[in-house]
Design an enzyme around this catalytic site. Sequence first.
Site, PDB file in Angstrom:
ATOM      1  N   HIS A   1      -0.232   8.376   8.019  1.00  0.00           N
ATOM      2  CA  HIS A   1       0.307   7.125   7.584  1.00  0.00           C
ATOM      3  C   HIS A   1       1.763   6.725   7.867  1.00  0.00           C
ATOM      4  CE1 HIS A   1      -3.276   6.206   4.750  1.00  0.00           C
ATOM      5  NE2 HIS A   1      -3.543   7.022   5.797  1.00  0.00           N
TER       6      HIS A   1
ATOM      7  N   GLU B   1     -12.517   3.144   6.548  1.00  0.00           N
ATOM      8  CA  GLU B   1     -12.463   4.342   5.529  1.00  0.00           C
ATOM      9  C   GLU B   1     -11.287   4.176   4.591  1.00  0.00           C
ATOM     10  OE1 GLU B   1     -10.697   7.254   3.514  1.00  0.00           O
ATOM     11  OE2 GLU B   1      -9.745   7.016   5.181  1.00  0.00           O
ATOM     12  N   GLU B   2     -10.180   3.480   5.364  1.00  0.00           N
ATOM     13  CA  GLU B   2      -8.816   3.129   4.505  1.00  0.00           C
ATOM     14  C   GLU B   2      -9.020   1.815   3.460  1.00  0.00           C
ATOM     15  OE1 GLU B   2      -6.408   5.087   4.809  1.00  0.00           O
ATOM     16  OE2 GLU B   2      -6.739   5.903   6.981  1.00  0.00           O
TER      17      GLU B   2
ATOM     18  N   ASP C   1     -11.282   3.340  11.782  1.00  0.00           N
ATOM     19  CA  ASP C   1     -10.347   2.325  11.312  1.00  0.00           C
ATOM     20  C   ASP C   1      -9.085   2.673  11.535  1.00  0.00           C
ATOM     21  OD1 ASP C   1     -11.063   3.697   9.161  1.00  0.00           O
ATOM     22  OD2 ASP C   1     -10.136   2.378   7.903  1.00  0.00           O
TER      23      ASP C   1
HETATM   24 NI    NI Z   1      -7.774   9.335   7.050  1.00  0.00          NI
END
Ligand code: NI
Length: 406
Positions: A376, A149-150, A91
């Site tokens: 990020h 996962e996020e 993702d």
């Molecule tokens: Ni990651």
Amino acid sequence: MVSTFPNSYSVDLSRVRLSIRSLQPQLVEWRRRLHQQPELGFQEKLTAEFVSSQLQAWGIEYQTGIAKTGIVVTIAGSKPGKVLAIRADMDALPIQELNEVPYRSQHDGVMHACGHDGHTAIALGIAYYLQQHREDFAGTVKIIFQPAEEGPGGAKPMIEAGVLKNPDVDAIIGLHLWNNLPLGTVGVRAGALMAAVELFNCTILGKGGHGAIPHQTVDSIVIAAQIVNALQTIVARNVNPIDSAVVTVGALHAGTAHNVIADTANMKGTVRYFNPEFAGFFKQRIEQIIAGICQSHGANYDLEYISLYPPVINDAGIAELVRSVAEEVVETPVGVVPECQTMGGEDMSFFLREVPGCYFFLGSANPEKNLAYPHHHPRFDFDETVLPMGVEIFARCVEKFLNKST
Ligand code: NI
């Protein structure tokens, strides 16, 4: 964690076998294709379609639609044996990409800003390689392409859907490309690698009024300020100093004007810790502090507490397997970073609670190519020359784990 970076960045792929080194152009192509079409958690439709189409073309057995968009690949070796799983997350994040690269995100406001496009490409690479070299290992390899996962987390629903069963997985490994480590290094350790992630949302319910007439009000801002400070005493005074933990209030919103006392104040925070024994502890202490301070001022509160992910705890035996393989593959003396830890979280932790395994970091930062922005960040990118090294480490783990006589 390595705090100083080396003087020059080159990755030595001489210990990566030729058949994997030669996959480099494909690995880069797959990664860039995925980078151009990033998708948020549980919406990885194009991503899953691309992964499936590759697997199908290579004649690999797979199942789709697990926990919505997840895929599980099963590759049997030359004879019966143990089962090793390899996990990759697929993702992206709700971030507008600022990189000016030909392969930049084509989806507005969505970006592969954590390197999961690289994880998916490496997982495709190991699937392709193992399918061609089934005679080199006994037992079975399962490759788990995981959504979300996020957050809210695709690992747990995949486990609930039975991905660790039939055939039953004996051990699991996974990697995260890591811009906190120099290109081509590996961070691995036994025990806690990453922290538990817990979240809370709290609203202080006071009583508003005129800024000059405070005695007729219950000032939610004064109460919130006391709570923010008091929450810091949990780590400072309740946690054994040998353990590590964080309580962060990341958002605090209240009020509208100079002369108005706010009736409500909202705060959002996160809690991190390594020691699994803290499960439930922070939730209890945070509520005690909020309740106590609110009661002393005649206020009420609403508290929502979410235990998102447990800590990522590596099994000592599988961590040793990964460490020994990494030492064979990576360049020395930069090599293997033995005590690498971060308070970041990962839902790989759910897999590691079910079966012994190891999650590790593969250094991907290269400041010489301006590829060292943090994960990020809207300019995050990594050095793709590291991709075959990820495939090689997985290949050697498969051979070493599955061919070891028990
Ligand atoms: Ni990651």
